[in-house]
Design an enzyme around this catalytic site. Sequence first.
Site, PDB file in Angstrom:
ATOM      1  N   ARG A  69      -6.360 -56.910  -7.511  1.00  0.00           N
ATOM      2  CA  ARG A  69      -5.781 -57.603  -6.960  1.00  0.00           C
ATOM      3  C   ARG A  69      -6.538 -59.079  -6.580  1.00  0.00           C
ATOM      4  O   ARG A  69      -7.377 -59.150  -6.162  1.00  0.00           O
ATOM      5  CB  ARG A  69      -5.388 -57.285  -5.398  1.00  0.00           C
ATOM      6  CG  ARG A  69      -4.450 -55.881  -5.665  1.00  0.00           C
ATOM      7  CD  ARG A  69      -3.873 -55.309  -4.279  1.00  0.00           C
ATOM      8  NE  ARG A  69      -5.264 -54.754  -3.590  1.00  0.00           N
ATOM      9  CZ  ARG A  69      -5.124 -54.062  -2.529  1.00  0.00           C
ATOM     10  NH1 ARG A  69      -3.926 -54.140  -1.825  1.00  0.00           N
ATOM     11  NH2 ARG A  69      -6.358 -53.623  -1.968  1.00  0.00           N
ATOM     12  N   ASP A  71      -6.851 -62.989  -4.856  1.00  0.00           N
ATOM     13  CA  ASP A  71      -6.333 -63.722  -4.019  1.00  0.00           C
ATOM     14  C   ASP A  71      -5.334 -64.966  -4.103  1.00  0.00           C
ATOM     15  O   ASP A  71      -5.364 -65.391  -5.169  1.00  0.00           O
ATOM     16  CB  ASP A  71      -7.358 -64.173  -2.998  1.00  0.00           C
ATOM     17  CG  ASP A  71      -8.233 -62.953  -2.337  1.00  0.00           C
ATOM     18  OD1 ASP A  71      -7.539 -61.912  -2.337  1.00  0.00           O
ATOM     19  OD2 ASP A  71      -9.302 -63.213  -2.158  1.00  0.00           O
ATOM     20  N   TYR A 129     -15.758 -61.894 -13.567  1.00  0.00           N
ATOM     21  CA  TYR A 129     -14.891 -62.928 -13.325  1.00  0.00           C
ATOM     22  C   TYR A 129     -15.824 -64.260 -13.528  1.00  0.00           C
ATOM     23  O   TYR A 129     -17.070 -64.193 -14.003  1.00  0.00           O
ATOM     24  CB  TYR A 129     -15.049 -63.138 -11.622  1.00  0.00           C
ATOM     25  CG  TYR A 129     -14.195 -62.198 -11.167  1.00  0.00           C
ATOM     26  CD1 TYR A 129     -12.776 -62.589 -10.741  1.00  0.00           C
ATOM     27  CD2 TYR A 129     -14.393 -60.702 -10.845  1.00  0.00           C
ATOM     28  CE1 TYR A 129     -12.068 -61.650 -10.124  1.00  0.00           C
ATOM     29  CE2 TYR A 129     -13.428 -59.836 -10.361  1.00  0.00           C
ATOM     30  CZ  TYR A 129     -12.344 -60.385  -9.804  1.00  0.00           C
ATOM     31  OH  TYR A 129     -11.598 -59.404  -9.287  1.00  0.00           O
ATOM     32  N   ARG A 216     -16.128 -65.607  -4.369  1.00  0.00           N
ATOM     33  CA  ARG A 216     -16.212 -66.930  -3.682  1.00  0.00           C
ATOM     34  C   ARG A 216     -17.147 -67.173  -2.860  1.00  0.00           C
ATOM     35  O   ARG A 216     -17.846 -68.278  -2.643  1.00  0.00           O
ATOM     36  CB  ARG A 216     -14.714 -67.085  -3.357  1.00  0.00           C
ATOM     37  CG  ARG A 216     -13.807 -67.120  -4.098  1.00  0.00           C
ATOM     38  CD  ARG A 216     -12.297 -67.081  -3.435  1.00  0.00           C
ATOM     39  NE  ARG A 216     -12.101 -68.069  -2.424  1.00  0.00           N
ATOM     40  CZ  ARG A 216     -11.062 -68.003  -1.752  1.00  0.00           C
ATOM     41  NH1 ARG A 216     -10.259 -67.148  -1.527  1.00  0.00           N
ATOM     42  NH2 ARG A 216     -11.123 -69.062  -0.808  1.00  0.00           N
TER      43      ARG A 216
END
Length: 281
Positions: A69, A71, A129, A216
């Site tokens: 999932r 954000d 990522y 992040r």
Amino acid sequence: MNDVDSFDRFADDLLPVGCRVAMALEYQGSAYRGWQSQTKPWVATVQDALQDAISAIAATPVTVICAGRTDAGVHATYQLVHFDAPVARSLRAWVAGVNAKLPGDVAVQWAKCVPINFHARFSATARRYRYIILNQARRSAHLANGLTLVDRPLDAELMHREAQVLLGEQDFSAFRASSCQAKSAKRNIHFANVTRCGRYIVLDIGGNAFLHHMVRNIAGVLIAVGSGQMPAGWTQQVLASRDRNQGGVTAKPDGLYLVDVIYPPDFNLPKSSIGPDFVPS
């Protein structure tokens, strides 16, 4: 030609009712409140957009399960989902037909019938990522929502050296969001590379799994060191503290992309073309 660019996945042969369908998609997440459906209050999500499109082709409601999932505001170049087909449809219908029903910022790359034991989330062994930084003095009008602007000079080589302390299985409590619901903060990071590609700086990171806001938060710490706001070695100090309060700011979602999900080779899934496309290879 890369697997995901092949033109041979739009066969007209019908897939049987009950076939488990794996599907890869990409999306630009700026207009969505993340992946997961939210009903109270309702907000636009990628899951809703995809389910609505698949349900239109199936002529009945369909629910999809994703690999990870994302954000609000986060993008994907290779998100994996699965669903069990309630009707017989062709691969052409599941790809071209669904794409015709999707908004322009979400696109199916391919679909494939997979064994019933395939699970988009639980069968995945690793995820990858990329965090993309535009390192220049002024913002870009053309890539306004696809990367994070840092208008201070960044030392990419220093950021890369800092990132190497993150490798291996460690406790990443200092890099998890306060709202993270994971039972354990231990994760195994396989690689963490920072490179400069002209005006872009790319954090490329892969591991078995990631905590809420983990990438992040890592990007925020590396930016602070790379810009000289914090000293070299600070990444190690933050990691060792196991305290999110020591970790600095959470980098903006604009530059974050889910770019690959790894599965056992037995499933024979097409390989990802690691994106995003505007970053030089």
